[in-house]
Each structure stands twice: as C-alpha cells, then as structure tokens.
Design an enzyme around this catalytic site. Structure first.
Site, PDB file in Angstrom:
ATOM      1  N   ILE A 130      20.716 -42.517  14.196  1.00 37.31           N
ATOM      2  CA  ILE A 130      21.890 -42.683  13.328  1.00 37.31           C
ATOM      3  C   ILE A 130      21.485 -42.611  11.859  1.00 37.31           C
ATOM      4  CG2 ILE A 130      23.640 -44.385  12.589  1.00 37.31           C
ATOM      5  CD1 ILE A 130      24.357 -42.939  15.205  1.00 37.31           C
ATOM      6  N   GLU A 186      20.363 -34.262  23.099  1.00 37.99           N
ATOM      7  CA  GLU A 186      19.051 -33.919  23.646  1.00 37.99           C
ATOM      8  C   GLU A 186      18.948 -34.364  25.096  1.00 37.99           C
ATOM      9  OE1 GLU A 186      16.920 -35.903  20.590  1.00 37.99           O
ATOM     10  OE2 GLU A 186      17.534 -34.390  19.141  1.00 37.99           O
ATOM     11  N   LEU A 227      15.950 -30.349  18.733  1.00 39.26           N
ATOM     12  CA  LEU A 227      15.798 -31.602  17.975  1.00 39.26           C
ATOM     13  C   LEU A 227      16.277 -31.400  16.540  1.00 39.26           C
ATOM     14  CD1 LEU A 227      13.786 -31.889  20.452  1.00 39.26           C
ATOM     15  CD2 LEU A 227      12.712 -33.643  19.082  1.00 39.26           C
ATOM     16  N   SER A 228      17.553 -31.214  16.402  1.00 41.40           N
ATOM     17  CA  SER A 228      18.181 -30.927  15.109  1.00 41.40           C
ATOM     18  C   SER A 228      19.399 -31.824  14.979  1.00 41.40           C
ATOM     19  CB  SER A 228      18.612 -29.460  15.041  1.00 41.40           C
ATOM     20  OG  SER A 228      17.522 -28.597  15.266  1.00 41.40           O
ATOM     21  N   GLU A 229      19.139 -33.106  14.875  1.00 40.25           N
ATOM     22  CA  GLU A 229      20.235 -34.068  14.900  1.00 40.25           C
ATOM     23  C   GLU A 229      21.250 -33.823  13.799  1.00 40.25           C
ATOM     24  OE1 GLU A 229      17.094 -34.863  15.301  1.00 40.25           O
ATOM     25  OE2 GLU A 229      16.964 -35.904  17.223  1.00 40.25           O
ATOM     26  N   GLN A 250      19.666 -40.367  21.633  1.00 41.62           N
ATOM     27  CA  GLN A 250      18.770 -41.079  22.539  1.00 41.62           C
ATOM     28  C   GLN A 250      18.260 -42.393  21.955  1.00 41.62           C
ATOM     29  OE1 GLN A 250      15.576 -38.277  23.290  1.00 41.62           O
ATOM     30  NE2 GLN A 250      16.710 -37.287  24.951  1.00 41.62           N
ATOM     31  N   HIS A 266      12.322 -47.777  17.070  1.00 47.31           N
ATOM     32  CA  HIS A 266      13.214 -47.563  18.218  1.00 47.31           C
ATOM     33  C   HIS A 266      14.038 -48.794  18.567  1.00 47.31           C
ATOM     34  CE1 HIS A 266      10.808 -43.951  18.860  1.00 47.31           C
ATOM     35  NE2 HIS A 266      11.585 -43.587  19.846  1.00 47.31           N
TER      36      HIS A 266
HETATM   37  C1  LIG Z   1      14.079 -36.915  15.487  1.00 44.21           C
HETATM   38  C2  LIG Z   1      13.899 -37.340  16.900  1.00 44.21           C
HETATM   39  N1  LIG Z   1      14.733 -36.876  17.836  1.00 44.21           N
HETATM   40  C3  LIG Z   1      14.590 -37.231  19.131  1.00 44.21           C
HETATM   41  C4  LIG Z   1      13.595 -38.094  19.510  1.00 44.21           C
HETATM   42  C5  LIG Z   1      13.399 -38.451  20.991  1.00 44.21           C
HETATM   43  N2  LIG Z   1      12.226 -37.698  21.464  1.00 44.21           N
HETATM   44  C6  LIG Z   1      10.987 -38.208  21.442  1.00 44.21           C
HETATM   45  S1  LIG Z   1       9.799 -37.079  21.855  1.00 44.21           S
HETATM   46  C7  LIG Z   1      10.964 -35.863  22.078  1.00 44.21           C
HETATM   47  C8  LIG Z   1      10.539 -34.473  22.424  1.00 44.21           C
HETATM   48  C9  LIG Z   1       9.568 -33.947  21.417  1.00 44.21           C
HETATM   49  O1  LIG Z   1       9.183 -32.650  21.747  1.00 44.21           O
HETATM   50  P1  LIG Z   1       7.948 -31.958  21.013  1.00 44.21           P
HETATM   51  O2  LIG Z   1       8.135 -32.062  19.532  1.00 44.21           O
HETATM   52  O3  LIG Z   1       7.787 -30.606  21.565  1.00 44.21           O
HETATM   53  O4  LIG Z   1       6.704 -32.876  21.374  1.00 44.21           O
HETATM   54  P2  LIG Z   1       6.107 -33.147  22.849  1.00 44.21           P
HETATM   55  O5  LIG Z   1       6.817 -34.340  23.383  1.00 44.21           O
HETATM   56  O6  LIG Z   1       6.311 -31.940  23.653  1.00 44.21           O
HETATM   57  O7  LIG Z   1       4.682 -33.458  22.589  1.00 44.21           O
HETATM   58  C10 LIG Z   1      12.242 -36.362  21.844  1.00 44.21           C
HETATM   59  C11 LIG Z   1      13.480 -35.592  21.990  1.00 44.21           C
HETATM   60  C12 LIG Z   1      12.767 -38.603  18.490  1.00 44.21           C
HETATM   61  N3  LIG Z   1      11.792 -39.466  18.753  1.00 44.21           N
HETATM   62  N4  LIG Z   1      12.927 -38.200  17.202  1.00 44.21           N
END
Ligand SMILES: Cc1ncc(C[n+]2csc(CCOP(=O)(O)OP(=O)(O)O)c2C)c(N)n1
Ligand SMILES: Cc1ncc(C[n+]2csc(CCOP(=O)(O)OP(=O)(O)O)c2C)c(N)n1
Ligand SMILES: [Mg+2]
Ligand SMILES: [Mg+2]
Lengths: 327, 324, 327, 324
Positions: free
Chosen positions: C91, C35, C62-64, C86, C134
């Site tokens: 994990i 990501e 966001l498809s880990e 990130q 986190h």
């Molecule tokens: C499963 C997961 N993957 C990655 C992250 C890191 N992360 C936090 S917010 C975010 C983006 C989220 O995008 P969206 O769902 O569109 O929400 P927005 O931030 O735009 O409100 C990421 C990649 C996380 N918290 N959880």
C-alpha cells in the site's frame, strides 16, 4: 534567475535558504538533491549550486522514488542528504522509500546503520488555485508511520529546525507551509539559533484556553487571540515538531487552562488534531470538551478558489471553536 | 581470473548450498520463523560475482539473499544466528532472513521489497565516487524486479551520473508463479540497454562464466566508465519460499525443474577439481555449518523489553501501545 | 496447487474467496488482478482463474504502481477491478496511485467519473516472523486520506463487506488481518448477506464499558469480555468499516456505558485509536478518560518472535486497560 | 492522410495557439488562479496525433494539457470556463488547468503528477480491448516523465498484454530547468524499445510528419498488434509555467529559444495554405476565442457550500473541519 522568488529578505524562505547554506558550509557530508534545485526553482535552494558546486547540489531527473532511496544509500555510506520535494503530494510517491525503507533500517539492522536524511517539502498545503493534487498536507501520515516530522510556523523556527533536522541521525521530514513561503517576518532578524527537534514553543501565554496551532496557523492563532483578547486569555502552543510531540509542554499549558483547541491544516480523520485531542482526553484534566479545527474527512481541494478556501481552516473557524469552547 | 581460485569458488558455492539445505530443513521444521526463500541452484551467481569484490565494495541483496550475504564473506554462524532471532545475529535478531545486513562487509541489506535495492546501491556508489575511491556497489535482484518502477528509475540515475554500480539480474525465470515471458517485455539486457547501461547476459549456472563476465564489466565500472548490467540465467531448485516446500506446492513444470537440476553449478565445477579436493572441501564446509547450527541454537535471545531498541538512532521518546 | 492453503472450510479465507466468486459471477465488469492471483498464492483467489478465465483474472508483473493505476483507468472505462496486494506494505508503494489519483478523480472531474476499485490486502499486520517490512497495518493512513476502508473481524463480515466494497462506486480498501486468514469460524455457515459499508456491529452487549475492537481484536475483545464477565459488563463494538466510521452506533454505546477503550493494531500516533478517542472526547459523555490499546509510536516490527509479539497488542494489554478504566 | 485536411490541422493548431496566448495573458494578469503551463510551440504534436483519433478513442494528458484537450475536440469555452473555476467548466470548476477532463470525448484527464497518465491509459485501453472494440488510447507525456517509474512500468504492462495504447513522448528537451541529456540516459526511443514497444521519433514541429507517423503506428495499435511509442521532438516557446513568465525567468539559452521559434509549426503549415485561407481561419479562431472568453467570464461560480460535492460517487457521510 534574478526573477525567482528571492530569499533576500528576512522572511521564511530566507530562513530556510540560510539554514541550507549554513549546514552545507558546516558539514562536508551534507548535500542537496532534488528537481530544479540548481536554479532554486522553489526559492529555498537559491545560491547553493554556485557556492557548493554540482558535486554537492544534484539536479535529479523526475525519479522521486529512486532519488529518495539514493539518499538512503548515500546516508548508509556516511553522507547527509537533504532531498527537496517541490510538491507535498510527492511524499505519497515516495511513501515506500521513506516509511518502509529509510525509517526501518536502523531497527532492522540492529542499530548497524543510521539514515540521517532530511526530506524538505518546500510548499505544503493549499497554494490556492493549484487544485486537488498539489494542496495536501501529508504530515499526519508521516507522523503515524514514525518519521520525525517538523512543521515550522515561524521564520526563526524554519531556520533552527531545518538545521536540527539535517543534524539529526534519523530521517526527518520538514514541511514548509506554502502560505508562509512568501511571508516576511519582522520578528526574525536572519540570525537565529538551532531549534532542537521535539520542543514545542509557547508563542503566547494565556490562562483561559490553550490553542495548539500548527504551521501557518500559528499566525492564525495569534490573530484570533489578539482579536478576542478582551473576552478570553488564549495561550498558544506551537508544537513545531509534530512527531515526536512535546507532550510535556502541552500538559503544562492544559493544566493551567483546562481547555484545548487544535488548529491544524490536515484532514480530520486520524489527523494530527485527533492525536492531540486524544492524548489530552486520556491524560490531561480538561474542564470542557477539546475541539479540532481542521480540514474535513478525506478532503480533496477543489480548484475554484472559493471552494478551496472553504475547506482550509482559518481565523473564522478558530474563532467559532473558541466561542463554543467557552460556552 | 585463473584456475587457481576454483577451489575457493567451489567452497563458497558449497557453503551456500549446505547452509541453505540446512535452513530449508529447519524452516520446514518450524525452527525458522517466517521461513526462507532458498537460494539453492543459484549459487554460481552470488559466488561468481562476489569473487570480484573486496570488503570495501558494497552489495544490496534481496528476499532471496542468503547466497549473496555468504558469498560476500559473512560468517555463516552469524547469519544463522540472525535467522534464529538471536543476539548473535548480524542484526541482533531484529532483521531475520529478509533484512540480513553486515555493514562492516559492505552488505547493505537484503530487502523484503522487490526492486528496492538498486536505488540504495546507487546512493552508496555515489558516495564512494564522491570519496574518490574505486569501490563499487553490486545490486542483486530477480527477473521479477525488472518491472519495478524504482529499479528502472535507478538504472537511469546510475547511468546519467555515471555511478560505479553493477546491476545483476538473477534471471531464474520466475517471479513466484509468474513466468518470465508473461512478466517482462523486451528482454532483460535489451531493457537495460535502453537505459544506457552496458549490458551482458551470461550462463548463471557456470560460476567461472559469471566470474569472468563480472570481471570484465567491473573493470569498466571501477575505472569510472559508468554502471553496467549483467543478466545471469539461472534457476531455483526449490519452491519460491519454504512454506511452499512445506505444503508441497510447485508452480513449475516438474520436467523443467528436473532438467535444470542437471545443470547444477556445484558438481559442474566439482568435476574439474577431482574427488579428493571436493571431498575435503565438502567435509570442511559441513563442519562449518554444523558448528554454525550449534552456535546459533545456543545464542541468547533478545529481551522483549528491548523490542523497540534501535528504532531511532538518536534518543527519541516513543509512547508505548498502552498507557495506564 | 492442491497444497496451497485451502479455502474449503467455513473460515475467513473461504468467506473472502466466496465473495470474489459471487461478485465475479454476478457482474461481468468485475475482474481481478494482482501477483500470483491465478494460482491463488494467498489462498484468497483460489479457483477464480479456472472458473472465469485469463480475461478476468490477470496475473500481473511486479509493477504495483502501474497495475493500481491500470485499475483506475479500467474503472474509468466502466470496469470494476479488484486488485490484490500480497503484502500490506505494498500500500505504501501505491499510495500515490490510490490517494492522489483514484481517490481524487471524482471530485476533480466534477463528478464526471467514478472509480469503483477494490484494493484487497490479503494479509495485513504481523505474520509473526516476517519482520519489519511485512508486518504493518496501514489502514489508518488510508482512512486519513479519505479512502473508504474496511477491516473485517469476522468471517461473515469478510464475505459481506468484500461484496459491498466491490459494489461500491468509490475506491475501497479491504484489509484482511493475517491472524484471521487461517481461522475457522463456527458462527459462519458459508451463506451470508452483504454487509453495507459504514455500519458498525455490536458484537456483544454490555452496560459498563465500551470496547471498540478492530480486525482480529474483535476476537481478543470477546475473550477478554468473557474472562472479566464477573467484574465488568463489556459492550463490544466492531466498526467493520473504519472509514467512514459509524459514529452513531458508537455514540449509542458510549451513551449507555460512559467508558471507552479502543483496541486497534496500528501505531498510536495519528492512528485509528486516536480518531475514535478524540471524537468521543469532543462529542460523547464520558465518565472516565478513554484509552487506547495499540502499537507504540512509529513501530517497526522486529524479526525475533518475542519482540514482534511484545509490540502487537493483545488480551493482556486490553485487560490492563479495562482494569485502569474501572479504577 | 492527404492535403485536404491541412486547413483543419492549421485551424486546430491556431485555435490552441490563440487559446494559450489569451490564457497566458490572463494568468499573468492574475485572472487564472494557479496559472498555466503554456503549450505554445508544441501545437503540432497534439494536433498531428489527435487528427488520427475518433471520439471513441481516449487520451490521457499532462500538466501542460490544454493543447491535447482542445485537439481532441473539447470546446474552448468550456475549457476556459474551467480555468476560471466556474460551473460551466468541464469539471464544474473543480479541476482547473491540471485536471481538465471531458469523459464524453474520451479525455480521461490532464494530470498534475508527471508520468501518471500512462498506466491509466493502459487500463482504459485494456477495457476497450475487452469490449472487443478497435478503440485506442493515446497517452501524452513529456521527456521528463520518461524517468518516472510508474510510466516505465506501464510500458511493460502495455507490451506484455498487447494493449491498444500509443505512448506519445513530447520531447521539448527540458523538464522545468533540467536538460534532456542530464535527465534521460539512453534516449527516448531506445528506452521504449527496451520495453518491447514499436518506437519511432518524428519532428514534432511538423504537424503533417506527426500526423503520418502517428497514423502508421496507430494502424498497428488498432489492429491489435500491441502498443507503440512515438517521440515528437518539439519545444515550448515560453517558460515552464506562467508564473515564470510573470517573473521574467527563463532557464534556457535565449539563442536556443530564438532558434526554435523560427521552427514554429503554425506558419510552417500556414505558408502552404495561402494568405487568404490563413486569414480566414485566423479570424474565425479569434472570434471563437473571444466568444470563449466572454462565455467563461460570465459563467457562474460554484457555491462554497458545495466545496466537497463529488468527493464520493456514493452517498458518504463526511465530517466537517469544525464541529461546534
Ligand atoms: C514490490 C514487491 N512486490 C511483491 C512482493 C512479493 N514477492 C516477494 S518475492 C516475489 C517474486 C520476486 O521475483 P524475482 O524478482 O524474480 O525474484 P525470485 O523470487 O525469483 O528470486 C514477490 C512477488 C514483494 N516482496 N515486493
Ligand atoms: C512526479 C512529479 N514530479 C515533479 C513534479 C513537478 N513538475 C511539474 S512539471 C515538471 C517538469 C515536467 O517535465 P516534462 O515531463 O518534460 O514535461 P514538460 O513540462 O516539459 O512539458 C515537474 C518537475 C510533478 N508534477 N510530478
Ligand atoms: Mg525470479
Ligand atoms: Mg519536457
């Protein structure tokens, strides 16, 4: 369904099945969900759907992650879900939902909410012939993460601990070792008490050496202790709950014997055996080095039966470890 | 809904805006540990949806959750007290921005893991249904979450079991730096329909449009006709997280940001209320937030000795990190 | 993007960034996915997209789970994926895909296939103020499962181990401790060698007591050793690779000192500290009980900073443990 | 495709049938440890699909994988040798039924975890695309897998990156005891369309229908027009797993089972070939399987000392379970 493994005998599976019946009858908020729980494919959930109906026995699609967090949400709303997993490795699939969600809500919300969910793994460890993805014992992992974790080694404990797990206000994982599911247990009469979490059990008293035996290895340890009875007087401690561990019970035993062996069917590296040996080394008085009998590091169980069996510890390995400890 | 509730909608949006602007400044100043994901720009979504909810209804929220929590009726001062890690926070300082929860108001928690809320919402909704209530649960999530397995599984679960859940996708068109089109094949509503969800899309910058779309969908959800899905097309006016604001990093085209800022939902509604009404509300909101800041800054901190308090609900012996 | 944390200094992040650049330049089969890797949101992946293009730097949705197994599939077809996560707790989300899929394919296929994937966790452990979901350190979990696992404590090792991880024919997890990401390191000149997996490093020689220090605690241990230098001569062993662990290096050190303390920022129960203490108790000659300095059992990091810091071990706890070990 | 390949299609289906009947008997007799998930009844799917594939194309398979593996060209005797845990098996006895793989033929593995193959297939397909080949990867999975998060995520990944993957859903209408309708909201093709996949549904009991539907979809996939999805409506004639056959357990309505057995794809095609052709193929197939059984039964077993051989591809020191 009559051909499915029947819990109608005084064995381990019967004990778990009776515990589910008892808790569902005792508390309306308890409900069951999982794959094929209605037909009781694992044997453990037999008779619950006919008795309690589809409102309390939910057959789920193959969506382990969603139905695990569904349990968390239902728990937040006052329910007490019991979630059955057919395969131990499905715990990997829901690691996030158990460890990073259910486990953390109590602290993260400052105690606003409790998550009384039971994760029931009805068949953990090698099934002998099911190969790499169906043969693990992930309980050390959940213990590391702080999930209350139970591995009953005897039918009566399977009954009593499963009931205690369901009643507990926190998430609790219950691992039923595959080799025990089909076992009958003459010491179990089908009417047993609740066994509180966190209490070990001295299965056999002895003065020379303490063996901590987990799950099916309670039986292995009894066998070995009887075999070696003329040479060494073995005390067997069955932790029953692997986390939180009953350190006081173990301390008492090791104070007496001064020698410690752990037999546990998970991987060596950072496994339950490591924790027990480490704590003993830090805090107890040992007269000989402690030892582990476990799976090798990073084990993947191969399909061929002879290879599978070579990796899972048993009586031969425990006997060798006892001999070494006495040298 | 009628025009009578416009002042309330305006007030709620303005409250979030004022709260978030203050928080963003505090986060940039280093006063909020870990920082925040500002909700500014998206207020019409939380407010339009929550206008349809009672205290008995539930919500699950996200990493960008302040708007949802406030719109659902949480006290700003207690949310801010949480962000400052104090005992007056909802979570007694244990949760912070990404875990704010107020169970009494049905706020089942913001969540630090994207997509995690939908399945939790489904479980809570099932429990409500089992109780025989007409309570519903709304699950908020972003466009990025639409590709997260557990959320997709939850769509299916809610649909086959006909659960009273409204899934609300706040499509702000980015997941951090990832553009919608680069992350989401098929489109949000089409994807939701593929799971048998009744689905609609609405202009998420128009609070009344959101409110009435949600009202329509929630009618069916409350009546037991099963879950629904609402995409709200919206935009965040600031960076993904306060640390990016601090660093001056913006992954989006500045012209695009500027364009969307012209669609700000707050003046859009304010213009219809008249200057006096707006000025009155604005002043009252400012006072509320001033008071909240004051309150939060004076709230007591938890004792480090209690660091693991609440780890378990039941009495459980935990061994410390050092045993001497 | 110029405002993002810049790797343009001789620090830890720069080292990881340079390692990625070097491996991608050296081997066409290496590619990066995760990501926000294109913009280099974590700082670690800066400059790779402009240099190597979107065919080798893939921004994922966001498809880990899917992108982790995508890595496995690409590896089967001859590629060498580096997957950035990130957040350390991601994990958990991909535990199935790493532990039950990628890890097991070599054995399960009878050696037909290798899975040379690198899982790069660019920010593990508490970030101080990021709260419960986190702030974990899941490396003991991966080690238990048998995943080769690396936790570099110094910039030069971050460079050398990341390159070795990418070159390794098996899945390897690399955990970059959050507290180190922003650190500069005067001992690191930006031109370092590959560090083979499985080799520990004696960071400081000493005769009285061995401290095994992991990740950022290499720094903690150096600080404590210098502070206490007039009272005790501490030897510091940085395992660098936590699995497979370099037992020979540790054995040599403990043979000399007879005393052992482990400082490691993961949970006590079944953590890396347990493994090290357990193995030492079983196999080494200790003159005093070994000790662990770690997080409490089942830790969930609370948001409030003072609470967060109270749970993460540091110099004060290590000093207390040293004092106790010398008593 | 034309009528000329009918005998080949028939032969391939018959080979799977004969293989599976023999295996099922052996599993029930306790000769195959862990048992098998019989493919009987679904042969037209594997054969119809794989008729369109070359050796360079890949497949990912499932717990019910023998049909896919054989249809892709794997030698029956080596598959049976694997099921008997011998060194002559593809996996040298390390994998067994649920992990059978033959990388040389692009068989990237059966899998014991439902839904796991789709993302693996996508990664392999991406690599093929990166090589500039027109190779494709087919991912087989059941109707139950359609609710598994990782597979849904993989649909999206394949679609946004336009990967050469054909997703094949073998809808045999049950996931163990769970009926399709109780598990899957929205329908299989509609769900797939929601991820932007070109989708079709076909009668999975008609091998020629499967073959031509796959041919059509694969044309687009090979040409770089992105992934596609094919639902094959089929049925398994036996229980979910051999152990249920052993116990005599059937979760389905016997009338339903009986009805579907009348749609057996093998006589359906056989009737068009004429008795002589059929008899000739049948006899040859029987011989092949007889020979396979003979071969497998005489194959050597691995040495328990080598239990952890292949655990790592690189030399890695592993500590044993007991250190004395
Ligand atoms: C499963 C997961 N993957 C990655 C992250 C890191 N992360 C936090 S917010 C975010 C983006 C989220 O995008 P969206 O769902 O569109 O929400 P927005 O931030 O735009 O409100 C990421 C990649 C996380 N918290 N959880
Ligand atoms: C993720 C996962 N959940 C559960 C199981 C146990 N299990 C094995 S096969 C199966 C049913 C699969 O149904 P489907 O995908 O329709 O395939 P079919 O068996 O019908 O061919 C289940 C529940 C598993 N192996 N993996
Ligand atoms: Mg977004
Ligand atoms: Mg099926």
């Amino acid at each position: 369904m009559s051909g499915l493994p029947s819990p109608e005998n005084f064995g381990y599976m019967h004990a778990m099945n009776r515990a589910l019946h008892a808790e569902m009858a005792a508390d309306e908020d308890v409900f069951l969900l999982g794959e094929d729980v209605g037909v009781g494919a694992s044997g453990v959930t037999s008779g619950l759907l006919p008795r309690f109906g589809p409102e309390r026995v939910l057959d789920t699609p193959l969506s382990e992650q969603a139905f695990t967090s569904f349990g968390t949400g239902a728990a937040m709303a006052g329910k007490k879900p019991v979630i059955e997993f057919q395969i131990s490795s499905l715990i990997y699939l829901v690691f996030e939902q158990i460890v990073n969600q259910a486990h953390k809500f109590s602290l993260m919300t400052g105690g606003q909410v409790r998550i009384p969910v039971t994760y029931l793994v009805s068949g953990s460890g090698s099934r002998f012939g099911w190969a790499g993805q169906h043969s693990d014992n992930p309980y050390s992992l959940l213990a590391h993460a702080g999930i209350k974790t139970v591995v009953p080694g005897l039918a009566a404990d399977a009954y009593g601990l499963l009931r205690a797990a369901i009643q507990d206000p926190d998430p609790v994982a219950v691992f039923a070792p595959s080799p025990l599911l089909g076992a009958t247990d003459v010491s179990y009469a089908g009417e047993e008490d609740i066994v509180p979490l966190g209490q070990a059990n001295v299965v056999r008293e002895g003065g020379d050496l303490t063996v901590v035996a987990v799950g099916q290895h309670v039986g292995t340890a009894i066998e070995v202790a009887e075999n070696l009875a003329d040479r060494v007087d073995i005390e067997i401690v069955d932790p029953r709950t692997v986390y939180p561990f009953d350190w006081e019970c173990l301390r008492k035993s090791v104070d007496k014997t001064g020698r410690l062996i752990v037999i546990d069917d998970s991987n060596r590296m950072c496994g339950l055996g490591a924790e027990i040996v480490a704590t003993a080394a830090e805090e107890f008085d040992l007269v000989a080095p402690p030892r582990r009998v476990c799976r090798p590091d990073g084990t993947v169980i191969p399909y061929a039966l002879a290879l599978d069996k070579a990796l899972v510890p048993g009586a031969a390995e425990l006997t060798a470890a006892v001999d070494a400890a006495l040298r | 809904m009628t025009r009578e509730n416009r002042p309330a909608l305006y007030r709620s949006m303005k409250l979030i805006r004022e709260f978030e602007e203050r928080c963003l400044a505090m986060a940039i100043a280093g006063e909020i540990d870990g920082g925040i994901h500002p909700y500014i720009g998206q207020e019409a979504v939380a407010v339009g949806i929550c206008a349809n909810l009672t205290e008995r209804d539930g919500i699950t929220s996200t990493h960008r959750g302040h708007g949802h929590v406030l719109a659902k009726g949480a006290e700003p001062r207690r949310l801010l007290a949480e962000l400052l890690g104090t005992l007056e926070g909802f979570n007694k300082g244990r949760g912070g921005s990404m875990h704010a929860a107020d169970m009494k108001l049905g706020i089942l928690g913001a969540n630090g893991i994207v997509g995690a809320g939908g399945a939790i919402a489904s479980g809570a909704a099932w429990a409500a249904k089992a109780r025989g209530d007409s309570d519903v649960v709304v699950s908020f999530f972003g466009d990025g979450a639409m590709s997260q397995g557990v959320l997709l599984e939850a769509f299916n679960l809610a649909a086959i079991w006909s659960l009273p859940v409204l899934f609300v996708c706040e499509n702000n068109q980015y997941a951090t730096s990832l553009k919608l089109e680069a992350g989401l094949a098929g489109g949000a509503t089409r994807r939701a329909e593929g799971f048998g969800l009744v689905s609609r899309s609405v202009d998420g910058m128009d609070v009344e449009a959101v409110e009435s779309a949600a009202a329509e969908l929630l009618e069916g959800v409350r009546a037991g006709r099963g879950p629904a899905f609402l995409e709200c097309r919206t935009y965040r006016f600031f960076g993904h997280h306060s640390v990016l604001e601090l660093l001056g990093v913006e992954f989006r085209d500045p012209d695009e940001v500027a364009l969307w800022r012209t669609k700000d939902p707050i003046p859009l509604l304010g213009d219809q209320l008249g200057e006096d009404v707006v000025a009155g509300i604005d002043a009252a909101v400012k006072e509320t937030i001033d008071e909240a800041v004051e309150f939060a800054k004076n709230a007591p901190s938890p004792d480090p000795k209690d660091a693991l308090m609440y780890l378990y609900a039941g009495a459980t012996a935990v061994r410390p990190g050092v045993i001497l």
